[in-house]
Scaffold this motif. Structure first.
Motif, PDB file in Angstrom:
ATOM      1  N   ILE A  33      -8.469  -2.698  -7.070  1.00  0.00           N
ATOM      2  CA  ILE A  33      -9.011  -1.648  -6.596  1.00  0.00           C
ATOM      3  C   ILE A  33      -8.057  -0.600  -6.416  1.00  0.00           C
ATOM      4  O   ILE A  33      -8.509   0.577  -6.840  1.00  0.00           O
ATOM      5  CB  ILE A  33      -9.768  -1.939  -5.269  1.00  0.00           C
ATOM      6  N   ALA A  34      -6.902  -0.709  -5.597  1.00  0.00           N
ATOM      7  CA  ALA A  34      -6.129   0.292  -5.508  1.00  0.00           C
ATOM      8  C   ALA A  34      -5.529   0.741  -6.616  1.00  0.00           C
ATOM      9  O   ALA A  34      -5.217   2.135  -6.689  1.00  0.00           O
ATOM     10  CB  ALA A  34      -5.052  -0.328  -4.421  1.00  0.00           C
ATOM     11  N   GLY A  35      -5.064   0.002  -7.628  1.00  0.00           N
ATOM     12  CA  GLY A  35      -4.485   0.422  -8.819  1.00  0.00           C
ATOM     13  C   GLY A  35      -5.339   1.323  -9.497  1.00  0.00           C
ATOM     14  O   GLY A  35      -4.822   2.301 -10.333  1.00  0.00           O
ATOM     15  N   TRP A  36      -6.730   1.147  -9.648  1.00  0.00           N
ATOM     16  CA  TRP A  36      -7.643   1.983 -10.422  1.00  0.00           C
ATOM     17  C   TRP A  36      -8.299   2.921  -9.551  1.00  0.00           C
ATOM     18  O   TRP A  36      -9.470   3.501  -9.708  1.00  0.00           O
ATOM     19  CB  TRP A  36      -8.603   0.932 -11.071  1.00  0.00           C
ATOM     20  N   LEU A  37      -7.637   3.218  -8.326  1.00  0.00           N
ATOM     21  CA  LEU A  37      -8.454   3.933  -7.473  1.00  0.00           C
ATOM     22  C   LEU A  37      -8.651   5.364  -7.768  1.00  0.00           C
ATOM     23  O   LEU A  37      -9.948   5.708  -7.632  1.00  0.00           O
ATOM     24  CB  LEU A  37      -7.569   4.164  -5.892  1.00  0.00           C
ATOM     25  N   PRO A  38      -7.926   6.122  -8.336  1.00  0.00           N
ATOM     26  CA  PRO A  38      -8.138   7.459  -8.890  1.00  0.00           C
ATOM     27  C   PRO A  38      -9.506   7.525  -9.756  1.00  0.00           C
ATOM     28  O   PRO A  38     -10.509   8.340  -9.628  1.00  0.00           O
ATOM     29  CB  PRO A  38      -7.143   8.033  -9.683  1.00  0.00           C
ATOM     30  N   GLY A  39      -9.693   6.582 -10.832  1.00  0.00           N
ATOM     31  CA  GLY A  39     -10.915   6.596 -11.563  1.00  0.00           C
ATOM     32  C   GLY A  39     -12.214   6.121 -10.649  1.00  0.00           C
ATOM     33  O   GLY A  39     -12.888   6.643 -10.870  1.00  0.00           O
ATOM     34  N   ILE A  40     -11.968   5.270  -9.856  1.00  0.00           N
ATOM     35  CA  ILE A  40     -13.030   4.621  -8.985  1.00  0.00           C
ATOM     36  C   ILE A  40     -13.448   5.844  -8.185  1.00  0.00           C
ATOM     37  O   ILE A  40     -14.881   6.150  -8.003  1.00  0.00           O
ATOM     38  CB  ILE A  40     -12.586   3.372  -8.306  1.00  0.00           C
ATOM     39  N   MET A  90       0.669  -1.258   0.071  1.00  0.00           N
ATOM     40  CA  MET A  90      -0.013   0.075  -0.017  1.00  0.00           C
ATOM     41  C   MET A  90       0.774   1.321   0.137  1.00  0.00           C
ATOM     42  O   MET A  90       0.471   2.248  -0.752  1.00  0.00           O
ATOM     43  CB  MET A  90      -1.013   0.020   1.236  1.00  0.00           C
ATOM     44  N   PRO A  91       1.703   1.510   0.825  1.00  0.00           N
ATOM     45  CA  PRO A  91       2.791   2.712   0.798  1.00  0.00           C
ATOM     46  C   PRO A  91       3.234   2.855  -0.755  1.00  0.00           C
ATOM     47  O   PRO A  91       3.221   3.918  -1.036  1.00  0.00           O
ATOM     48  CB  PRO A  91       3.715   2.258   2.184  1.00  0.00           C
ATOM     49  N   VAL A  92       3.672   1.896  -1.209  1.00  0.00           N
ATOM     50  CA  VAL A  92       4.297   1.769  -2.620  1.00  0.00           C
ATOM     51  C   VAL A  92       3.241   2.315  -3.660  1.00  0.00           C
ATOM     52  O   VAL A  92       3.519   3.371  -4.300  1.00  0.00           O
ATOM     53  CB  VAL A  92       4.975   0.692  -3.198  1.00  0.00           C
ATOM     54  N   LEU A  93       2.013   1.596  -3.663  1.00  0.00           N
ATOM     55  CA  LEU A  93       0.821   2.330  -4.427  1.00  0.00           C
ATOM     56  C   LEU A  93       0.480   3.856  -4.000  1.00  0.00           C
ATOM     57  O   LEU A  93       0.453   4.536  -5.379  1.00  0.00           O
ATOM     58  CB  LEU A  93      -0.357   1.278  -4.175  1.00  0.00           C
ATOM     59  N   ALA A  94       0.656   3.925  -2.783  1.00  0.00           N
ATOM     60  CA  ALA A  94       0.135   5.257  -2.361  1.00  0.00           C
ATOM     61  C   ALA A  94       1.126   6.623  -3.183  1.00  0.00           C
ATOM     62  O   ALA A  94       0.860   7.212  -3.464  1.00  0.00           O
ATOM     63  CB  ALA A  94       0.017   5.496  -0.989  1.00  0.00           C
ATOM     64  N   LYS A  95       2.443   6.057  -3.061  1.00  0.00           N
ATOM     65  CA  LYS A  95       3.340   6.946  -3.625  1.00  0.00           C
ATOM     66  C   LYS A  95       3.327   7.171  -5.166  1.00  0.00           C
ATOM     67  O   LYS A  95       3.375   8.182  -5.785  1.00  0.00           O
ATOM     68  CB  LYS A  95       4.869   6.231  -3.194  1.00  0.00           C
ATOM     69  N   ALA A 135      -0.696   1.750 -11.453  1.00  0.00           N
ATOM     70  CA  ALA A 135       0.412   1.579 -10.438  1.00  0.00           C
ATOM     71  C   ALA A 135       1.240   0.522 -10.940  1.00  0.00           C
ATOM     72  O   ALA A 135       1.854  -0.666 -10.459  1.00  0.00           O
ATOM     73  CB  ALA A 135      -0.140   1.036  -9.090  1.00  0.00           C
ATOM     74  N   ALA A 136       2.089   0.789 -12.409  1.00  0.00           N
ATOM     75  CA  ALA A 136       2.814  -0.145 -13.198  1.00  0.00           C
ATOM     76  C   ALA A 136       4.064  -0.632 -12.300  1.00  0.00           C
ATOM     77  O   ALA A 136       4.533  -1.512 -12.441  1.00  0.00           O
ATOM     78  CB  ALA A 136       3.172   0.796 -14.470  1.00  0.00           C
ATOM     79  N   ALA A 137       4.599   0.342 -11.279  1.00  0.00           N
ATOM     80  CA  ALA A 137       6.051  -0.156 -10.578  1.00  0.00           C
ATOM     81  C   ALA A 137       5.556  -1.419  -9.807  1.00  0.00           C
ATOM     82  O   ALA A 137       6.738  -1.914  -9.367  1.00  0.00           O
ATOM     83  CB  ALA A 137       6.280   1.020  -9.870  1.00  0.00           C
ATOM     84  N   VAL A 138       4.334  -1.686  -9.323  1.00  0.00           N
ATOM     85  CA  VAL A 138       3.863  -2.897  -8.534  1.00  0.00           C
ATOM     86  C   VAL A 138       3.385  -3.723  -9.423  1.00  0.00           C
ATOM     87  O   VAL A 138       3.849  -5.023  -9.443  1.00  0.00           O
ATOM     88  CB  VAL A 138       3.240  -2.231  -7.298  1.00  0.00           C
ATOM     89  N   LEU A 139       2.501  -3.320 -10.006  1.00  0.00           N
ATOM     90  CA  LEU A 139       1.787  -4.614 -10.868  1.00  0.00           C
ATOM     91  C   LEU A 139       2.368  -4.989 -12.085  1.00  0.00           C
ATOM     92  O   LEU A 139       2.302  -6.188 -12.469  1.00  0.00           O
ATOM     93  CB  LEU A 139       0.309  -4.018 -11.426  1.00  0.00           C
ATOM     94  N   GLY A 140       3.315  -4.374 -12.552  1.00  0.00           N
ATOM     95  CA  GLY A 140       3.956  -4.758 -13.803  1.00  0.00           C
ATOM     96  C   GLY A 140       5.015  -5.796 -13.072  1.00  0.00           C
ATOM     97  O   GLY A 140       5.050  -6.967 -13.815  1.00  0.00           O
ATOM     98  N   PRO A 141       5.878  -5.688 -12.193  1.00  0.00           N
ATOM     99  CA  PRO A 141       6.559  -7.000 -11.760  1.00  0.00           C
ATOM    100  C   PRO A 141       5.842  -8.043 -11.090  1.00  0.00           C
ATOM    101  O   PRO A 141       6.220  -9.387 -11.509  1.00  0.00           O
ATOM    102  CB  PRO A 141       7.526  -6.304 -10.489  1.00  0.00           C
ATOM    103  N   LEU A 142       4.674  -7.629 -10.585  1.00  0.00           N
ATOM    104  CA  LEU A 142       3.708  -8.814 -10.251  1.00  0.00           C
ATOM    105  C   LEU A 142       3.382  -9.760 -11.586  1.00  0.00           C
ATOM    106  O   LEU A 142       3.358 -10.883 -11.138  1.00  0.00           O
ATOM    107  CB  LEU A 142       2.600  -8.050  -9.429  1.00  0.00           C
ATOM    108  N   LEU A 143       2.865  -9.038 -12.417  1.00  0.00           N
ATOM    109  CA  LEU A 143       2.754  -9.557 -13.657  1.00  0.00           C
ATOM    110  C   LEU A 143       3.474 -10.522 -14.261  1.00  0.00           C
ATOM    111  O   LEU A 143       3.204 -11.630 -14.658  1.00  0.00           O
ATOM    112  CB  LEU A 143       1.773  -8.698 -14.452  1.00  0.00           C
TER     113      LEU A 143
END
Length: 371
Positions: free
Chosen positions: A355-362, A138-143, A227-235
């Motif tokens: 949800i966190a990744g798409w948070l601004p649009g949501i 979450m802190p990484v996504l927040a940044k 949040a490509a910095a997190v979801l990219g490595p995860l994927l």
């Protein structure tokens, strides 16, 4: 909250890191011995935060360390998904989605209420601080999303602390095995440090991890992932696991995990200031109220899960626990719980990350409809 703290010179930064890095290791080791939840992250937050507060200046972290840390966190988030049988994921998909809806709804509502109570807290900051699960992410996504990652980190680890401490106590009343003291002893050995990380890592495995660190974020941006910095490595981790030869271990070695956890803590603690702490302190009553409300909602959802899937309440409670995944898995293992626990937790973690990744649009959609 303002991020405009004075920036020290390179020499001063190097001197401070010469103190902060070893002190963080020492504090993390002590926290691990005493079974403090998220010991390495909290140790880094405490040491780096103390440095920032004492000097009145932020503690900049090398970009390469930050990239490495968030990439390893993404790999760790992907590992349970890789190890879970596809059949279990499909069987528990609908219950997992329902449970995720409950916890996400409470997090979003609580976060929006929190942001309305304090003008310093944006809706993104409020919601990310209240979403349960993936505290280290979450802190990484927040940044990445422009939220106040300091406030998010403090709130997330307060929730993790409360949930981690109460889980062994609460499950004592309906656990199908042993004594509470025995269970807490075993959980304490397996959790809160780094668990059983005695697996061997080959040169090829290290090369794969290096590829994930280097190519993960660019891949995420190429695919336009939130949040490509997190979801990219995860994927990328999940994708590589499907093509790598059997027996190749891509679990990061212990040293990598420690560095990744401390990198997250340094990022959050190194940017602390008195303004951030004052705002967080003012919201402590509301934060505690939310944490216990969330735990109550999850406990009620566990009742539904027992009838839906014909499982014990012990398994259902662990499956719906709002975070503290390491504690959940340790208790689940000793209590010989079924695959429902880890599967439901994985499904919810994926839902939280989405949800966190798409948070601004949501949030824009919610706020537009409300107005």
């Amino acid at each position: 909250m303002s991020d405009s703290l004075p920036r020290p010179t390179r020499g001063v930064i190097a001197l401070r890191w010469a103190l902060v890095a070893p002190l963080s290791l020492m504090a993390g080791w002590v926290f691990t011995i005493f079974h403090v939840p998220a010991s390495w992250i909290l140790a880094a937050i405490v040491v780096a935060g103390a440095c920032a507060l004492i000097t009145g200046q932020d503690l900049p972290m090398a970009k390469s360390v930050h990239i490495f840390g968030r990439s390893m966190i993404a790999v760790l988030a992907a590992l349970p998904l890789i190890s879970a049988p596809t059949r279990d994921l499909l069987h528990y998909l609908l219950p997992g989605v329902v449970i995720s809806f409950f916890t996400v709804a409470v997090g979003v509502i609580g976060g929006l209420l929190l942001s309305r109570s304090r003008k310093e807290i944006s809706p993104e900051t409020g919601v990310l601080s209240m979403l349960a699960g993936g505290a280290s992410v979450m802190p990484v996504l927040a940044k990445e999303l422009g939220a106040d990652f300091r406030y998010v980190a403090l709130s997330q680890y307060l929730r993790l602390l409360v949930v981690s401490m109460t889980l062994p106590l609460v499950t004592h009343f309906f656990a199908p095995y042993g004594t509470g003291a025995e269970r807490r002893a075993v959980a304490g050995l397996e959790v809160f440090g780094l668990g059983e990380f005695g697996t061997s890592t080959s040169i090829f495995s290290l090369a794969v991890l290096a590829l994930i660190v280097v190519a993960g974020e660019p891949l995420g941006r190429l695919l336009h992932l939130p949040a490509a910095a997190v979801l990219g490595p995860l994927l990328l981790t999940v994708g590589l696991s499907t093509v790598l030869p059997a027996g190749i271990n891509i679990e990061p070695p212990t040293l990598f995990k420690i560095l990744a956890f401390m990198a997250i803590g340094w990022m959050c603690g190194g940017a602390l200031n008195l303004t951030a702490l004052k705002v967080f302190a003012k919201q402590l009553p509301a934060t505690f109220l939310f944490i216990f409300a969330l735990m109550a909602v999850c406990a009620a959802a566990a009742v539904l899960l027992t009838f839906w899937l014909d499982i014990s309440y012990f398994e259902a409670y662990l499956a719906t626990s709002p975070g503290a995944l390491e504690t959940v898995l340790a208790l689940s293992s000793e209590g010989e719980a079924g695959p429902v626990v880890v599967t439901i937790q994985i499904i919810r973690l994926l839902a939280i990350l989405a949800i966190a990744g798409w948070l601004p649009g949501i949030l824009r959609l919610i706020l537009r409809n409300r107005n």
